[in-house]
Design a protein around this motif. Sequence first.
Motif, PDB file in Angstrom:
ATOM      1  N   SER A 228       9.730  -0.625   0.586  1.00 40.80           N
ATOM      2  CA  SER A 228       8.290  -0.577   0.397  1.00 40.80           C
ATOM      3  C   SER A 228       7.627   0.655   0.993  1.00 40.80           C
ATOM      4  O   SER A 228       6.700   1.194   0.411  1.00 40.80           O
ATOM      5  CB  SER A 228       7.640  -1.833   0.984  1.00 40.80           C
TER       6      SER A 228
ATOM      7  N   ILE B 172       2.272   1.287  -4.735  1.00 37.20           N
ATOM      8  CA  ILE B 172       2.149   0.098  -5.573  1.00 37.20           C
ATOM      9  C   ILE B 172       3.560  -0.387  -5.921  1.00 37.20           C
ATOM     10  O   ILE B 172       4.428   0.419  -6.275  1.00 37.20           O
ATOM     11  CB  ILE B 172       1.302   0.397  -6.820  1.00 37.20           C
ATOM     12  N   SER B 173       3.763  -1.678  -5.849  1.00 39.38           N
ATOM     13  CA  SER B 173       5.118  -2.236  -5.783  1.00 39.38           C
ATOM     14  C   SER B 173       5.994  -1.920  -6.994  1.00 39.38           C
ATOM     15  O   SER B 173       7.193  -1.724  -6.845  1.00 39.38           O
ATOM     16  CB  SER B 173       5.055  -3.749  -5.580  1.00 39.38           C
ATOM     17  N   ASN B 174       5.460  -1.845  -8.180  1.00 43.84           N
ATOM     18  CA  ASN B 174       6.330  -1.596  -9.333  1.00 43.84           C
ATOM     19  C   ASN B 174       6.358  -0.124  -9.743  1.00 43.84           C
ATOM     20  O   ASN B 174       6.913   0.226 -10.789  1.00 43.84           O
ATOM     21  CB  ASN B 174       5.890  -2.458 -10.522  1.00 43.84           C
ATOM     22  N   HIS B 175       5.793   0.741  -8.912  1.00 46.10           N
ATOM     23  CA  HIS B 175       5.817   2.171  -9.206  1.00 46.10           C
ATOM     24  C   HIS B 175       7.128   2.784  -8.747  1.00 46.10           C
ATOM     25  O   HIS B 175       7.749   2.327  -7.781  1.00 46.10           O
ATOM     26  CB  HIS B 175       4.635   2.880  -8.554  1.00 46.10           C
TER      27      HIS B 175
ATOM     28  N   GLU C 285      -6.479  -6.182  -7.189  1.00 43.99           N
ATOM     29  CA  GLU C 285      -5.838  -5.077  -7.909  1.00 43.99           C
ATOM     30  C   GLU C 285      -4.881  -4.353  -6.952  1.00 43.99           C
ATOM     31  O   GLU C 285      -5.237  -4.059  -5.822  1.00 43.99           O
ATOM     32  CB  GLU C 285      -6.912  -4.112  -8.401  1.00 43.99           C
ATOM     33  N   PRO C 286      -3.674  -4.061  -7.416  1.00 44.78           N
ATOM     34  CA  PRO C 286      -2.711  -3.373  -6.544  1.00 44.78           C
ATOM     35  C   PRO C 286      -3.264  -2.031  -6.101  1.00 44.78           C
ATOM     36  O   PRO C 286      -3.955  -1.352  -6.857  1.00 44.78           O
ATOM     37  CB  PRO C 286      -1.488  -3.174  -7.441  1.00 44.78           C
ATOM     38  N   GLU C 287      -2.924  -1.640  -4.872  1.00 48.02           N
ATOM     39  CA  GLU C 287      -3.386  -0.358  -4.386  1.00 48.02           C
ATOM     40  C   GLU C 287      -2.350   0.264  -3.473  1.00 48.02           C
ATOM     41  O   GLU C 287      -1.474  -0.409  -2.928  1.00 48.02           O
ATOM     42  CB  GLU C 287      -4.714  -0.509  -3.667  1.00 48.02           C
ATOM     43  N   VAL C 288      -2.486   1.551  -3.307  1.00 45.15           N
ATOM     44  CA  VAL C 288      -1.645   2.312  -2.381  1.00 45.15           C
ATOM     45  C   VAL C 288      -2.307   2.245  -1.018  1.00 45.15           C
ATOM     46  O   VAL C 288      -3.506   2.519  -0.893  1.00 45.15           O
ATOM     47  CB  VAL C 288      -1.519   3.772  -2.848  1.00 45.15           C
ATOM     48  N   THR C 289      -1.564   1.860  -0.012  1.00 47.42           N
ATOM     49  CA  THR C 289      -2.133   1.781   1.331  1.00 47.42           C
ATOM     50  C   THR C 289      -1.477   2.802   2.242  1.00 47.42           C
ATOM     51  O   THR C 289      -0.271   3.063   2.128  1.00 47.42           O
ATOM     52  CB  THR C 289      -1.977   0.374   1.930  1.00 47.42           C
TER      53      THR C 289
ATOM     54  N   SER D 174       1.199   7.192  -6.135  1.00 46.03           N
ATOM     55  CA  SER D 174       2.360   6.683  -6.858  1.00 46.03           C
ATOM     56  C   SER D 174       2.001   6.477  -8.315  1.00 46.03           C
ATOM     57  O   SER D 174       0.831   6.394  -8.675  1.00 46.03           O
ATOM     58  CB  SER D 174       2.859   5.367  -6.231  1.00 46.03           C
TER      59      SER D 174
END
Lengths: 114, 113
Positions: free
Chosen positions: A73, A26-29, A1-5, A94
């Motif tokens: 990114s 998250i990449s598409n945010h 699952e995508p996450e904010v790092t 995000s």
Amino acid sequence: EPEVTQTPSHQVTQMGQEVILRCVPISNHLYFYWYRQILGQKVEFLVSFYNNEISEKSEIFDDQFSVERPDGSNFTLKIRSTKLEDSAMYFCASNTPPSTGELFFGEGSRLTVL
Amino acid sequence: GQQLNQSPQSMFIQEGEDVSMNCTSSSIFNTWLWYKQDPGEGPVLLIALYKAGELTSNGRLTAQFGITRKDSFLNISASIPSDVGIYFCAGQYSQGGSEKLVFGKGTKLTVNP
């Protein structure tokens, strides 16, 4: 699952030093945020960022703070000259339109200013 | 600015008990959200409420958005040890053409096995 790092997870610095906290949303945010949480207190809004510019900032976000999205990114928070009271957890978040407050938070960066 | 009054500040309960916490405000919000923060982690969204009077469940969690859009409660049924953490309510409102989010001070939940 995508996450904010976020990095670093913990940074200790001397008062007056510059600090840069990094976040990979998250990449598409499209909307990016920084929040702050002083130990034991509530989460407080610092700044929101959209379309490569600040869309909103709080009273806390004074001239010592700046944000940048230097590439596609990373989203960074810079504190130019840290003060003792900047010690806190800093959370990056995000989301994407339609924005309804459903933020995805990173795990936070703990900043300790000595 | 908008303020959220969240209560109680902390709760100590036995495993299996039900839990209730709430948030009130003098201001109207478009959306109410409930987040949970585990120790050393960022807040994670549990439930989002969009309509006045809306009652929403997510497993053992139930939350309602007050009719006046000024309050909300969160119930946790049959608590388990992993429910420990800090629960934050958050309200979203519109101001100056932008959407803003404000958090309550949190309810710290301790569950004794």
